[in-house]
Design an enzyme around this catalytic site. Structure first.
Site, PDB file in Angstrom:
ATOM      1  N   TYR A   1       0.848  -1.197   0.000  1.00  0.00           N
ATOM      2  CA  TYR A   1       0.000   0.000   0.000  1.00  0.00           C
ATOM      3  C   TYR A   1       0.878   1.240   0.000  1.00  0.00           C
ATOM      4  O   TYR A   1       1.865   1.301   0.733  1.00  0.00           O
ATOM      5  CB  TYR A   1      -0.897   0.032   1.249  1.00  0.00           C
ATOM      6  CG  TYR A   1      -2.331  -0.254   0.886  1.00  0.00           C
ATOM      7  CD1 TYR A   1      -2.989   0.545  -0.042  1.00  0.00           C
ATOM      8  CD2 TYR A   1      -3.016  -1.327   1.440  1.00  0.00           C
ATOM      9  CE1 TYR A   1      -4.294   0.271  -0.398  1.00  0.00           C
ATOM     10  CE2 TYR A   1      -4.320  -1.613   1.081  1.00  0.00           C
ATOM     11  CZ  TYR A   1      -4.963  -0.794   0.149  1.00  0.00           C
ATOM     12  OH  TYR A   1      -6.234  -1.063  -0.217  1.00  0.00           O
TER      13      TYR A   1
ATOM     14  N   ASP B   1      -6.265  13.387 -24.956  1.00  0.00           N
ATOM     15  CA  ASP B   1      -6.145  11.980 -24.562  1.00  0.00           C
ATOM     16  C   ASP B   1      -5.408  11.255 -25.684  1.00  0.00           C
ATOM     17  O   ASP B   1      -5.975  10.967 -26.742  1.00  0.00           O
ATOM     18  CB  ASP B   1      -7.568  11.427 -24.373  1.00  0.00           C
ATOM     19  CG  ASP B   1      -7.599   9.946 -24.065  1.00  0.00           C
ATOM     20  OD1 ASP B   1      -6.548   9.289 -24.183  1.00  0.00           O
ATOM     21  OD2 ASP B   1      -8.678   9.451 -23.712  1.00  0.00           O
TER      22      ASP B   1
ATOM     23  N   LYS C   1      -1.321   0.434 -24.921  1.00  0.00           N
ATOM     24  CA  LYS C   1      -1.683   0.311 -26.347  1.00  0.00           C
ATOM     25  C   LYS C   1      -0.397   0.377 -27.172  1.00  0.00           C
ATOM     26  O   LYS C   1       0.419  -0.517 -27.077  1.00  0.00           O
ATOM     27  CB  LYS C   1      -2.703   1.393 -26.713  1.00  0.00           C
ATOM     28  CG  LYS C   1      -4.026   1.261 -25.934  1.00  0.00           C
ATOM     29  CD  LYS C   1      -5.060   2.261 -26.423  1.00  0.00           C
ATOM     30  CE  LYS C   1      -6.409   2.077 -25.754  1.00  0.00           C
ATOM     31  NZ  LYS C   1      -6.543   2.819 -24.485  1.00  0.00           N
TER      32      LYS C   1
ATOM     33  N   THR D   1      -3.175   5.945 -21.834  1.00  0.00           N
ATOM     34  CA  THR D   1      -2.985   4.622 -21.240  1.00  0.00           C
ATOM     35  C   THR D   1      -1.548   4.240 -21.533  1.00  0.00           C
ATOM     36  O   THR D   1      -0.862   4.896 -22.326  1.00  0.00           O
ATOM     37  CB  THR D   1      -3.932   3.577 -21.856  1.00  0.00           C
ATOM     38  OG1 THR D   1      -3.752   3.589 -23.274  1.00  0.00           O
ATOM     39  CG2 THR D   1      -5.382   3.858 -21.524  1.00  0.00           C
TER      40      THR D   1
ATOM     41  N   ARG E   1      -1.072  -2.611 -18.378  1.00  0.00           N
ATOM     42  CA  ARG E   1      -2.406  -2.005 -18.463  1.00  0.00           C
ATOM     43  C   ARG E   1      -2.513  -0.908 -17.400  1.00  0.00           C
ATOM     44  O   ARG E   1      -2.423  -1.189 -16.202  1.00  0.00           O
ATOM     45  CB  ARG E   1      -3.447  -3.101 -18.219  1.00  0.00           C
ATOM     46  CG  ARG E   1      -4.868  -2.721 -18.497  1.00  0.00           C
ATOM     47  CD  ARG E   1      -5.694  -3.964 -18.721  1.00  0.00           C
ATOM     48  NE  ARG E   1      -5.330  -4.586 -19.979  1.00  0.00           N
ATOM     49  CZ  ARG E   1      -5.794  -4.213 -21.181  1.00  0.00           C
ATOM     50  NH1 ARG E   1      -6.669  -3.245 -21.269  1.00  0.00           N
ATOM     51  NH2 ARG E   1      -5.396  -4.827 -22.267  1.00  0.00           N
TER      52      ARG E   1
ATOM     53  N   GLU F   1      -0.549   4.810  -0.496  1.00  0.00           N
ATOM     54  CA  GLU F   1      -1.359   6.010  -0.761  1.00  0.00           C
ATOM     55  C   GLU F   1      -0.523   7.262  -0.530  1.00  0.00           C
ATOM     56  O   GLU F   1       0.241   7.341   0.438  1.00  0.00           O
ATOM     57  CB  GLU F   1      -2.596   6.021   0.142  1.00  0.00           C
ATOM     58  CG  GLU F   1      -3.728   5.234  -0.499  1.00  0.00           C
ATOM     59  CD  GLU F   1      -4.681   4.634   0.490  1.00  0.00           C
ATOM     60  OE1 GLU F   1      -4.196   3.889   1.364  1.00  0.00           O
ATOM     61  OE2 GLU F   1      -5.884   4.909   0.389  1.00  0.00           O
TER      62      GLU F   1
HETATM   63  N1  DSN Z   1     -11.209   0.318 -25.286  1.00  0.00           N
HETATM   64  C1  DSN Z   1     -10.160   1.115 -25.881  1.00  0.00           C
HETATM   65  C2  DSN Z   1     -10.055   0.896 -27.347  1.00  0.00           C
HETATM   66  O1  DSN Z   1     -10.268  -0.221 -27.777  1.00  0.00           O
HETATM   67  O2  DSN Z   1      -9.732   1.817 -28.076  1.00  0.00           O
HETATM   68  C3  DSN Z   1     -10.296   2.551 -25.568  1.00  0.00           C
HETATM   69  O3  DSN Z   1     -10.360   2.703 -24.202  1.00  0.00           O
END
Ligand code: DSN
Length: 414
Positions: free
Chosen positions: A52, A198, A227, A224, A233, A54
């Site tokens: 933990y 984003d 990707k 994120t 993730r 925080e």
């Molecule tokens: N779910 C993602 C995508 O497939 O683009 C976006 O958050």
């Protein structure tokens, strides 16, 4: 691999084995997915999951944070260096919580935001009515132009001047073109709005230098890390230093509790990997592969939304092939290609059916595939569409897809 799971829980071990086999055998073309490194996975499976923490490095609400402090400090430093950002928060559990943090750092419930419509390539968290962003804020949306299927910045400006949102949100989950950040910035300045971008989909391309960066133009950039960035993730926020106190406070304690320190450390590994020359080559190949796939599909009579791509993804309107997006997704699955149905701009079909299919190159490029393989895949897709009623041909195509996948081993030795 999975020795302990196998001993303790054979049911889950079997699922893990089956998923590894699926990922190895199929051609993974979901534009938001990738194959992270073993180093990232090892870090995620480490003792840091027990801790933990925080708060933030050296300002925690728990003892024993000496090691996780170092991991988080390293992750932040690397994120700032990688993207040339003034500040980074590496704690968001996901892109959604990163966006929630960014919005709440500047807005009060009921304030107006302007984001790209989901059906024109945007994202749920950019103001869709079923999402927190549409529930908490008054959301309005900009769109692409019906002529060229690219963002209509003139109309966006007209909307912004008429509606005067407090925040403009850029970024998308199904938009294949470069963004004109200067235009977004000047529109935001005209109405004194905050500009959030984003970059979840394109972050790896930005890191690899093959896509312009939103960082110099925007007040806050969210992302994120799993990707095109190919990390664990999770989420990430980059911001100017003037706003950063607010961002930190809103992320914790505003939106989240304890950070996932095993994931934070894995983000540090990911950022380190992204700084290597090999990642720049990878980013170039993702884009070259998407372009080659697009050209090969165009030659075979497929309609690409906006006519092509500048990044790692393609949005294909399959209506002219007599198919819905749903039917195309199922057809591709039958021949060993994983992709997702997607609405296209001005779609007449529901989001459960759609007229489009979204294709991405991040995962196959990680496997080492190049432009020749993209042409083979376009050909496979074309033959699948032409022979969609012929089970014998389809199972032959599945064999071809599996053979192609087998030529590019995934996680050898796992
Ligand atoms: N779910 C993602 C995508 O497939 O683009 C976006 O958050």
């Amino acid at each position: 691999m999975y020795d302990q799971v196998r001993r303790i829980d054979p049911d889950i071990a079997a699922i893990l084995d089956n998923e590894l086999a699926r990922q190895r055998e199929q051609l993974e073309m979901i534009a938001s997915e990738n194959f992270t490194s073993r180093a990232v996975m090892e870090t995620m499976g480490s003792t840091l999951t027990n801790k933990y923490a925080e708060g933030y490095p050296k300002k925690r609400y728990y003892g024993g944070c000496v090691n996780v402090d170092e991991a988080e400090t390293l992750a932040k430093k690397r994120a700032m260096e990688l993207f040339g950002a003034e500040r980074a928060n590496v704690q968001p559990h996901s892109g959604s919580t990163a966006n929630m943090t960014a919005y709440l750092a500047f807005l009060k419930p009921g304030d107006k935001i302007l984001g790209l419509s989901l059906s024109h390539g945007g994202h749920l968290t950019h103001g869709h009515p079923v999402n927190f962003s549409g529930l908490l804020f008054e959301a309005i949306h900009y769109e692409v132009s019906p002529e060229n299927e690219m963002i209509d910045y003139d109309k966006l400006r007209d909307q912004a001047l008429a509606e005067r949102p407090k925040m403009i949100v850029g970024g998308a989950s199904a938009y294949p073109r470069f963004w004109e950040y200067e235009k977004l910035r000047s529109i935001a300045d005209e109405i004194d709005a905050v500009l959030v971008f984003d970059m979840a989909h394109i972050a790896g391309l930005v890191a690899g230098g093959v896509h312009p960066s939103p960082v110099p133009h925007c007040d806050v950039v969210t992302s994120t890390t799993h990707k095109t960035l190919r990390g664990p993730r999770g989420g990430l926020i980059l911001a100017r230093k003037d706003f950063f106190k607010n961002i930190n406070k809103m992320n914790f304690p505003g939106v989240q509790g304890g950070p996932l320190m095993h994931v934070v450390a894995a983000k540090a590994v990911c950022f380190h990997e992204c700084m290597q020359d090999s990642f720049k080559e990878y980013a170039k190949s993702m884009v070259a592969n998407a372009a080659a796939l697009g050209d090969a599909l165009l030659e075979r009579g497929f309609h690409l939304v906006s006519g092509g791509t500048d990044n790692h993804l393609l949005l294909v309107n399959v209506a002219n092939k007599g198919l819905t997006g749903k039917a195309m997704e199922e057809l591709l699955e039958q021949v060993g290609i994983t992709a997702n149905k997607n609405t296209v701009p001005f779609d007449q079909e529901s989001p459960f059916v759609t007229s489009g299919i979204r294709l991405g190159t991040p995962a196959l490029t990680t496997r080492g595939m190049g432009t020749d393989e993209m042409v083979r895949i376009a050909d496979l897709m074309d033959r699948a569409v032409q022979n969609r009623e012929n089970q014998e041909v389809l199972s032959g195509l599945r064999g071809e897809a599996e053979e192609l996948a087998g030529q590019f081993p995934l996680y050898p030795g796992m």
